[in-house]
Design a protein around this motif. Structure first.
Motif, PDB file in Angstrom:
ATOM      1  N   VAL A  35      -2.050 -14.746   8.446  1.00 14.42           N
ATOM      2  CA  VAL A  35      -1.347 -14.210   7.278  1.00 14.42           C
ATOM      3  C   VAL A  35      -1.781 -12.772   7.013  1.00 14.42           C
ATOM      4  O   VAL A  35      -2.821 -12.324   7.499  1.00 14.42           O
ATOM      5  N   SER A  36      -0.974 -12.101   6.230  1.00 15.41           N
ATOM      6  CA  SER A  36      -1.359 -10.789   5.727  1.00 15.41           C
ATOM      7  C   SER A  36      -1.386 -10.893   4.208  1.00 15.41           C
ATOM      8  O   SER A  36      -0.842 -11.832   3.625  1.00 15.41           O
ATOM      9  N   ASP A  49      -0.340  -9.011   0.752  1.00  9.93           N
ATOM     10  CA  ASP A  49       0.457  -7.961   0.127  1.00  9.93           C
ATOM     11  C   ASP A  49      -0.250  -7.559  -1.154  1.00  9.93           C
ATOM     12  O   ASP A  49      -0.182  -8.266  -2.162  1.00  9.93           O
ATOM     13  N   GLU A  88       2.080  -6.843  -4.358  1.00 11.46           N
ATOM     14  CA  GLU A  88       2.646  -8.031  -5.009  1.00 11.46           C
ATOM     15  C   GLU A  88       1.612  -9.136  -5.234  1.00 11.46           C
ATOM     16  O   GLU A  88       1.917 -10.137  -5.874  1.00 11.46           O
ATOM     17  N   PHE A  96       0.073 -11.399  -3.045  1.00 14.99           N
ATOM     18  CA  PHE A  96       0.273 -12.704  -2.425  1.00 14.99           C
ATOM     19  C   PHE A  96      -0.003 -12.623  -0.924  1.00 14.99           C
ATOM     20  O   PHE A  96       0.008 -11.552  -0.334  1.00 14.99           O
ATOM     21  N   LYS A 125       1.085 -13.725   2.922  1.00 14.84           N
ATOM     22  CA  LYS A 125       2.389 -13.877   3.560  1.00 14.84           C
ATOM     23  C   LYS A 125       2.237 -14.300   5.018  1.00 14.84           C
ATOM     24  O   LYS A 125       1.439 -13.740   5.760  1.00 14.84           O
ATOM     25  N   VAL A 154       4.804 -15.057   8.378  1.00 11.38           N
ATOM     26  CA  VAL A 154       6.173 -14.816   8.847  1.00 11.38           C
ATOM     27  C   VAL A 154       6.332 -15.339  10.269  1.00 11.38           C
ATOM     28  O   VAL A 154       5.451 -15.142  11.114  1.00 11.38           O
ATOM     29  N   GLN A 175       9.567 -17.143   6.117  1.00  8.29           N
ATOM     30  CA  GLN A 175       8.411 -16.504   5.493  1.00  8.29           C
ATOM     31  C   GLN A 175       7.867 -17.436   4.414  1.00  8.29           C
ATOM     32  O   GLN A 175       8.625 -18.041   3.667  1.00  8.29           O
ATOM     33  N   ASN A 181       5.314 -17.272   1.248  1.00  5.70           N
ATOM     34  CA  ASN A 181       4.522 -16.447   0.334  1.00  5.70           C
ATOM     35  C   ASN A 181       3.701 -17.378  -0.539  1.00  5.70           C
ATOM     36  O   ASN A 181       4.247 -18.327  -1.102  1.00  5.70           O
ATOM     37  N   SER A 186       0.834 -17.242  -3.619  1.00  2.00           N
ATOM     38  CA  SER A 186       0.010 -16.546  -4.594  1.00  2.00           C
ATOM     39  C   SER A 186      -1.027 -17.529  -5.112  1.00  2.00           C
ATOM     40  O   SER A 186      -0.686 -18.660  -5.462  1.00  2.00           O
ATOM     41  N   TRP A 193       9.106 -20.423  -0.173  1.00  2.00           N
ATOM     42  CA  TRP A 193       9.643 -20.410   1.181  1.00  2.00           C
ATOM     43  C   TRP A 193      10.849 -19.489   1.172  1.00  2.00           C
ATOM     44  O   TRP A 193      11.764 -19.649   0.356  1.00  2.00           O
ATOM     45  N   GLY A 210      14.786 -18.323  -1.246  1.00  2.00           N
ATOM     46  CA  GLY A 210      13.627 -17.478  -1.484  1.00  2.00           C
ATOM     47  C   GLY A 210      13.103 -17.606  -2.896  1.00  2.00           C
ATOM     48  O   GLY A 210      12.907 -16.613  -3.576  1.00  2.00           O
TER      49      GLY A 210
END
Length: 157
Positions: A54-55, A57, A60, A62, A64, A66, A75, A77, A79, A89, A100
């Protein structure tokens, strides 16, 4: 807002509502027990331990994950601020957004109005790891079902 039929079908096939309810019920704790301070690097290590790269962000706030398959992009996300896990999702098909929104809204769009199903709460890294593990099992099931529907659409053309 309405769910695309393929998304709704996939969520039904994986028993999303009941699995989400079970996850929430297993990780329901008082706000005084929430794990409010965490180290992003340790959370990234948990994802890695579960097999996901994951990365984070920063803007934002959170994590992520992908994946891309042909013309589909998935993707996840997540938090984890204030000791609860908000999971979203996101799916694109041919660049068009299919879904999303957070799980808490997905359940409502699925017709579940149970206000008692909220965000899973974690007290420590072990709780967080178990929440992430179960949420990624659900994600893998969802992805498999949705790709199956999309692949059937293609073969019918």
């Amino acid at each position: 807002m309405e769910l695309k039929s393929e998304v709704r079908t996939s969520l039904n096939k994986i028993d999303f509502i009941n699995r989400y309810r079970e996850l929430y019920m297993k990780y329901t704790f008082g706000s005084n027990e929430r794990f409010k301070t965490y180290d992003n690097n340790l959370v990234i290590a948990i994802f890695k331990d579960l097999g996901y790269s994951v990365s984070f962000d920063k803007k934002e706030n959170f994590f992520k994950f992908v994946e891309e398959f042909s013309t589909y992009k998935f993707q996840v996300n997540i938090s984890v601020k204030v000791g609860h896990a908000e999971i979203i999702w996101v799916v694109w098909k041919n660049g068009e957004l299919q879904t999303g929104i957070p799980w808490i809204l997905l359940k409502s769009l699925m017709g579940n109005t149970d206000q008692n199903i909220k965000y899973p709460i974690f007290r420590n890294y072990e709780d967080l790891k178990m929440i992430l593990k179960e949420s990624f099992l659900m994600y893998e099931d969802f992805k498999r079902e949705l790709l199956s529907i999309y692949n059937n659409e293609i073969s019918e053309l």
